[in-house]
Design a protein around this motif. Sequence first.
Motif, PDB file in Angstrom:
ATOM      1  N   LYS A   1      45.299  41.875  14.718  1.00 41.53           N
ATOM      2  CA  LYS A   1      46.188  42.779  13.970  1.00 41.53           C
ATOM      3  C   LYS A   1      46.427  42.086  12.634  1.00 41.53           C
ATOM      4  N   ILE A   2      45.887  42.714  11.578  1.00 44.65           N
ATOM      5  CA  ILE A   2      46.009  42.131  10.236  1.00 44.65           C
ATOM      6  C   ILE A   2      46.742  43.145   9.369  1.00 44.65           C
ATOM      7  N   ASN A   3      47.926  42.751   8.923  1.00 44.62           N
ATOM      8  CA  ASN A   3      48.707  43.631   8.051  1.00 44.62           C
ATOM      9  C   ASN A   3      48.878  45.031   8.643  1.00 44.62           C
ATOM     10  N   GLY A   4      49.141  45.114   9.916  1.00 45.18           N
ATOM     11  CA  GLY A   4      49.412  46.407  10.566  1.00 45.18           C
ATOM     12  C   GLY A   4      48.168  47.120  11.087  1.00 45.18           C
ATOM     13  N   GLU A   5      46.981  46.691  10.625  1.00 45.62           N
ATOM     14  CA  GLU A   5      45.741  47.371  11.054  1.00 45.62           C
ATOM     15  C   GLU A   5      45.098  46.584  12.203  1.00 45.62           C
ATOM     16  N   ILE A   6      44.587  47.304  13.191  1.00 50.43           N
ATOM     17  CA  ILE A   6      43.868  46.610  14.266  1.00 50.43           C
ATOM     18  C   ILE A   6      42.392  46.554  13.871  1.00 50.43           C
TER      19      ILE A   6
ATOM     20  N   THR B   1      49.376  37.381   7.067  1.00 50.25           N
ATOM     21  CA  THR B   1      49.120  38.769   7.478  1.00 50.25           C
ATOM     22  C   THR B   1      48.350  38.855   8.804  1.00 50.25           C
ATOM     23  N   LEU B   2      47.887  37.709   9.332  1.00 50.45           N
ATOM     24  CA  LEU B   2      47.284  37.727  10.680  1.00 50.45           C
ATOM     25  C   LEU B   2      48.438  37.754  11.683  1.00 50.45           C
ATOM     26  N   GLU B   3      48.758  38.952  12.159  1.00 53.41           N
ATOM     27  CA  GLU B   3      49.977  39.121  12.966  1.00 53.41           C
ATOM     28  C   GLU B   3      49.748  38.850  14.451  1.00 53.41           C
ATOM     29  N   GLU B   4      48.561  39.254  14.951  1.00 49.44           N
ATOM     30  CA  GLU B   4      48.270  39.021  16.366  1.00 49.44           C
ATOM     31  C   GLU B   4      46.758  38.868  16.541  1.00 49.44           C
ATOM     32  N   ALA B   5      46.368  38.216  17.618  1.00 50.75           N
ATOM     33  CA  ALA B   5      44.949  38.109  17.980  1.00 50.75           C
ATOM     34  C   ALA B   5      44.881  38.093  19.499  1.00 50.75           C
ATOM     35  N   TRP B   6      43.881  38.773  20.047  1.00 50.61           N
ATOM     36  CA  TRP B   6      43.744  38.766  21.504  1.00 50.61           C
ATOM     37  C   TRP B   6      42.293  39.063  21.917  1.00 50.61           C
ATOM     38  N   GLY B   7      41.958  38.634  23.112  1.00 53.38           N
ATOM     39  CA  GLY B   7      40.641  38.922  23.660  1.00 53.38           C
ATOM     40  C   GLY B   7      40.764  40.042  24.686  1.00 53.38           C
ATOM     41  N   THR B   8      39.652  40.762  24.914  1.00 52.09           N
ATOM     42  CA  THR B   8      39.646  41.813  25.934  1.00 52.09           C
ATOM     43  C   THR B   8      38.403  41.649  26.808  1.00 52.09           C
ATOM     44  N   GLY B   9      38.564  41.829  28.104  1.00 53.87           N
ATOM     45  CA  GLY B   9      37.420  41.734  29.006  1.00 53.87           C
ATOM     46  C   GLY B   9      37.858  42.124  30.404  1.00 53.87           C
ATOM     47  N   THR B  10      36.900  42.445  31.260  1.00 53.43           N
ATOM     48  CA  THR B  10      37.271  42.839  32.623  1.00 53.43           C
ATOM     49  C   THR B  10      37.962  41.689  33.334  1.00 53.43           C
ATOM     50  N   ALA B  11      37.372  40.503  33.249  1.00 51.02           N
ATOM     51  CA  ALA B  11      37.926  39.369  33.986  1.00 51.02           C
ATOM     52  C   ALA B  11      39.279  38.961  33.409  1.00 51.02           C
ATOM     53  N   ALA B  12      39.340  38.826  32.083  1.00 44.47           N
ATOM     54  CA  ALA B  12      40.566  38.298  31.456  1.00 44.47           C
ATOM     55  C   ALA B  12      41.565  39.401  31.092  1.00 44.47           C
ATOM     56  N   VAL B  13      41.192  40.652  31.196  1.00 42.81           N
ATOM     57  CA  VAL B  13      41.991  41.846  30.855  1.00 42.81           C
ATOM     58  C   VAL B  13      42.331  41.815  29.349  1.00 42.81           C
ATOM     59  N   VAL B  14      43.584  41.497  29.001  1.00 46.28           N
ATOM     60  CA  VAL B  14      43.983  41.356  27.590  1.00 46.28           C
ATOM     61  C   VAL B  14      44.611  39.980  27.496  1.00 46.28           C
ATOM     62  N   SER B  15      44.012  39.113  26.678  1.00 49.26           N
ATOM     63  CA  SER B  15      44.434  37.717  26.685  1.00 49.26           C
ATOM     64  C   SER B  15      44.839  37.276  25.275  1.00 49.26           C
ATOM     65  N   PRO B  16      46.147  37.013  25.045  1.00 46.86           N
ATOM     66  CA  PRO B  16      46.597  36.662  23.704  1.00 46.86           C
ATOM     67  C   PRO B  16      46.007  35.343  23.211  1.00 46.86           C
ATOM     68  N   ILE B  17      45.743  35.278  21.917  1.00 45.07           N
ATOM     69  CA  ILE B  17      45.262  34.034  21.285  1.00 45.07           C
ATOM     70  C   ILE B  17      46.427  33.492  20.444  1.00 45.07           C
ATOM     71  N   GLY B  18      46.828  32.270  20.733  1.00 39.50           N
ATOM     72  CA  GLY B  18      47.979  31.692  20.037  1.00 39.50           C
ATOM     73  C   GLY B  18      47.596  30.702  18.954  1.00 39.50           C
ATOM     74  N   TRP B  19      46.397  30.141  19.076  1.00 40.68           N
ATOM     75  CA  TRP B  19      45.970  29.129  18.107  1.00 40.68           C
ATOM     76  C   TRP B  19      44.478  29.287  17.848  1.00 40.68           C
ATOM     77  N   LEU B  20      44.082  29.127  16.592  1.00 39.07           N
ATOM     78  CA  LEU B  20      42.673  29.170  16.216  1.00 39.07           C
ATOM     79  C   LEU B  20      42.370  27.918  15.415  1.00 39.07           C
ATOM     80  N   SER B  21      41.204  27.345  15.652  1.00 33.42           N
ATOM     81  CA  SER B  21      40.853  26.149  14.897  1.00 33.42           C
ATOM     82  C   SER B  21      39.477  26.359  14.268  1.00 33.42           C
ATOM     83  N   TYR B  22      39.358  26.039  12.972  1.00 32.10           N
ATOM     84  CA  TYR B  22      38.082  26.205  12.271  1.00 32.10           C
ATOM     85  C   TYR B  22      37.793  24.968  11.434  1.00 32.10           C
ATOM     86  N   LYS B  23      36.686  24.312  11.722  1.00 31.49           N
ATOM     87  CA  LYS B  23      36.271  23.097  11.003  1.00 31.49           C
ATOM     88  C   LYS B  23      37.430  22.109  10.861  1.00 31.49           C
TER      89      LYS B  23
END
Length: 355
Positions: free
Chosen positions: A240-245, A292-314
């Motif tokens: 969810k970035i600035n209100g848009e999914i 503006t990155l308000e929310e992040a989550w994964g979706t899948g049958t096994a994990a259903v809807v799984s919130p992402i709380g932290w992201l790491s890049y390089k």
Amino acid sequence: MEIKITKTTSPKAKPADESKLGFGNIFTDHMFMMDYSADAGWHDARIVPFAPIPIHPASTVLHYGTEIFEGLKAYRTADDEIRMFRPIENIRRLNNSAERLCLPQLDEKDALEILDTLVELEKDWIPHSEGTSLYIRPFMYGNDPHLGVHAVKNATYVVICSPVGAYYAEGINPVKIAIESEDVRAVKGGTGYAKCGGNYAASLRAGEKAEKKGFTQVLWLDGVHRKYIEEVGSMNVMFKINGEIVTPELTGSVLPGITRKSCVELLKDRGYKVSERLISIDELHEAAKNGTLEEAWGTGTAAVVSPIGWLSYKGEEFTVNNGVIGDVTQQLYDELTAIQWGKVEDTHGWIHKVC
Ligand code: COI
């Protein structure tokens, strides 16, 4: 279709403590099997006691990875109705995967009857507690007993079942994800859109590396530009970035998730603007930095809807929504699971009643 059923003479004890089920550790008493040959087509459909499968040492799957699979769930409602979620979508995706790997097609009606018959036979294995279900794992593999590299003439289709709880130890709590900048999972023109074992094999090295550093899974970038976000380890991903999914579009290297598709429909029903488009790591990085990155989550049958709380890049880490589950993620999880567990009416026609 005719399915020969041989029941086990030594049924196993059902798990006593459903809070300790975890994911994919326990298997039910029976499994479905059926064989294919180019001459005879699919034949010998049978349900047999759950047991190891004998395999020829030269079998194609052991050498060239001719394997595809699916994952879907059966749920028990409060009044003991047994139901599956959108099984026909899994059957169609399995056939698309089969087409990519030159494995034989299944008849849709037969494939649904197989699932219904096995789930009904194993219905006492479907757990009762909130957040649990019976995970159904259909898979197909090439079975030619010689070493030439070619499309298979023999295959086997199997369905096994496992009573499960949450896929991640975190449950519905936010997970930590590392954005992978070296390995790639798939490329356009490859097998990324197919659900085949090889895609998961290719993901293991980065996943292991991330786990050693304390992350739950990795987020994949596209294999050509190393720039566009594709999916998380075993899930599709949404932001969810600035209100848009925003969710990565299905470019050919992304798995067309059934939970992804269902979430897009649920979010649109609720009036959100949902864009299936390319999203670059630079856009995500910028959104994380400017708030503006308000929310992040994964979706899948096994994990259903799984919130992402932290992201790491390089080596740089950013927190999403202060490391707690966001409102949209929570509502989506609640809404989807309420449909699956029969707590609200299914207005989309997604539920398939078994018994
Ligand atoms: C599923 O969500 O069903 C999957 O197939 C992911 C899996 C590899 C655990």
